[in-house]
Design an enzyme around this catalytic site. Structure first.
Site, PDB file in Angstrom:
ATOM      1  N   GLY A 199       0.817  -1.196   0.000  1.00  0.00           N
ATOM      2  CA  GLY A 199       0.000   0.000   0.000  1.00  0.00           C
ATOM      3  C   GLY A 199       0.861   1.261   0.000  1.00  0.00           C
ATOM      4  CB  SER A 200       0.082   4.656   1.191  1.00  0.00           C
ATOM      5  OG  SER A 200      -1.041   4.815   0.343  1.00  0.00           O
ATOM      6  CB  THR A 201       4.393   1.474   3.562  1.00  0.00           C
ATOM      7  OG1 THR A 201       4.196   0.245   2.841  1.00  0.00           O
ATOM      8  CG2 THR A 201       3.472   1.506   4.775  1.00  0.00           C
TER       9      THR A 201
END
Length: 484
Positions: free
Chosen positions: A217-219
């Protein structure tokens, strides 16, 4: 001598030669491999005839052998039950060994050549044979905090010392009690193992380093930002397009943000602000602008696709190859076919915390013989240097903003600067999002970097986000290391 007798003599001589050769092969060349065969009952019983060395966390034994009155003589026990199962592994007569028990087997059982003189002394003095002890890098408080905070949710937590790469905590859930597999009641061992294998939650799987890895995801936006800053074409204040929805090139499909509306006035947003609020459209646009080669190269520098042993083998994280523009846009926000382990994402944060230098993670600090003399130790080793100090400083500033005024305010620790990044990875219909958080603290003098993965939304379900579910877990682990 007539011809028939000569031929008979040659046959007998050849048979003796074959016998000598085969005996030599078995006794010298193949001896070690035959001894190491999992089904070699004689070797297994021999390994139980002497005390196996302990596995230690601090001054506490988390795996120890106790004398018994049965045929096995020594019983392997795990005093803390399941707490360290994914680190120690198990030592079972029926099913062999895993984890540190397997990786350091020849030292723990005393057969290593490094213990030759120790074994010789034991023979001459009549002392009982004993294996070496293995000292782990695990921080007991961090391990306990991670296990308690993760609870019964499926997922994993990894914490690292950013300066050395030492693994301070490694917890997965669900897990298992290794005592059930180390028992000398072989019928119960078999039934326990069968039940663990049939469990759909896969308690034997170490989610921190193995298995079917999850989209980060956004990591993953940390890697996009690193690639942008390293290119020299962007700064924290560079403006990116940040519309409410981004049309994927060549399609009628749109990539949305996690909220309605633009990421900034006029559909524009800075690189820093986009990370702070986790703007999908900005980072998808950035990934396409950088190009797949630049994004993939940065992911590889951080460790994606590279083999790693801690000493247990780690499943390499994946950034897909040969992407079209829509696929690259989705990959740039950690979706599509991007996959990562919690250890990998902890390494990303640890690298930023360590000024751009990525250290090789490791679980074993030292090995000592029965006299407590160190016979093996691990020195910190650089894995790679994917980014410059200036890029690391910029990323640290951006990640601090995520915690102070962005998606991870739940990770804030009073009086301590925390740098972090949330992630919420969608799987499509029928399954809740996997939620992530990776961080380090104190941001101005880091002593711990952490990554948390909670599968399928954890206890929150459909409403789960990285900030709501994963960040509070990371906070408790960081507090345990820092001493707050």
């Amino acid at each position: 001598m007539n011809a028939p007798i000569r031929r008979l003599g040659m046959v007998i001589a050849a048979m003796f030669c074959a016998l000598l050769i085969s005996t030599t092969l078995i006794q010298f060349v193949q001896a070690r491999s035959l001894d190491d065969r999992p089904g070699n009952r004689r070797t297994l019983l021999a390994s139980y005839s002497k005390e196996r060395g302990s596995i230690l966390v601090g001054g506490t034994a988390v795996a120890v052998s106790k004398r018994t009155d049965d045929q096995f003589k020594w019983l392997r026990t795990y005093p803390q039950g399941s707490l360290y199962a994914d680190v120690t592994g198990y030592f079972s007569f029926t099913y062999g060994s895993t984890g540190i028990e397997r990786s350091y087997d020849n030292l723990l059982n005393g057969s290593s050549d490094k213990l030759f003189y120790r074994r010789l002394t034991e023979i001459l003095t009549g002392q009982s044979a004993q294996g070496a002890s293995v000292q782990l890098t695990i921080n007991a408080k961090a391990q306990e905090a991670a296990a308690k905070a993760l609870g019964n949710q499926r997922g994993a937590v990894v914490a690292l010392d950013p300066k050395t790469g030492a693994i301070l905590a490694m917890v997965t859930s669900p897990t298992y009690n290794p005592n059930l597999l180390a028992s000398h009641n072989l019928d119960k061992v078999q039934s326990s193992y069968t039940a663990l294998l049939k469990d759909p939650a896969q308690p034997l799987l170490n989610r921190a380093i193995n298995g079917n890895l999850s989209p980060p995801g956004s990591t993953f936006k940390l890697i996009d930002a690193a690639a942008a800053l390293e290119s020299g074409k962007y700064t924290e204040n560079s403006e990116l397009p940040g519309p409410a929805r981004l049309r994927l090139p060549g399609t009628d499909n749109y990539l949305p943000n996690d909220w309605p509306g633009n990421c900034g006035p006029g559909g524009k947003v800075t690189l820093k602000r986009a990370l702070t609020i986790s703007c999908n459209t900005a980072y998808a646009s950035l990934g396409m602008e950088l190009g797949q080669d630049a994004v993939r190269s940065m992911a590889t520098k951080f460790g994606f696709g590279q083999p790693l042993s801690i000493p247990m083998s780690v499943t390499p994280s994946v950034f897909p190859g040969s992407l079209n523009k829509p696929e690259l846009a989705q990959s740039s926000i950690g979706q599509f076919d991007v996959r990562a382990s919690p250890l990998q994402m902890a390494m990303v944060s640890a690298t930023i915390a360590n000024g751009g230098k990525e250290m090789t993670p490791y679980l074993v600090q030292s090995v000592r013989d029965g006299n407590l003399d160190v016979i093996e130790s691990t020195d910190p080793k650089t894995f790679s240097t994917p980014i410059s100090k200036s890029t690391a400083d910029s990323l640290t500033d951006m990640m601090e903003s995520v915690v102070t005024q962005g998606t991870a305010t739940t990770a804030a620790i009073p009086g301590i600067k925390v740098a972090g990044k949330t992630g919420t990875a969608q799987h499509g219909k029928g399954r809740n999002a996997d939620v992530w958080f990776t961080a380090f603290a104190p941001a101005d003098n880091p002593t711990v970097a952490v990554a948390v993965l909670v599968e399928n939304g954890g206890t929150v379900g459909q409403e789960a986000t990285g900030g709501l579910v994963a960040a509070p877990i990371a906070k408790q682990v960081m507090e345990a290391v820092i001493g707050k």
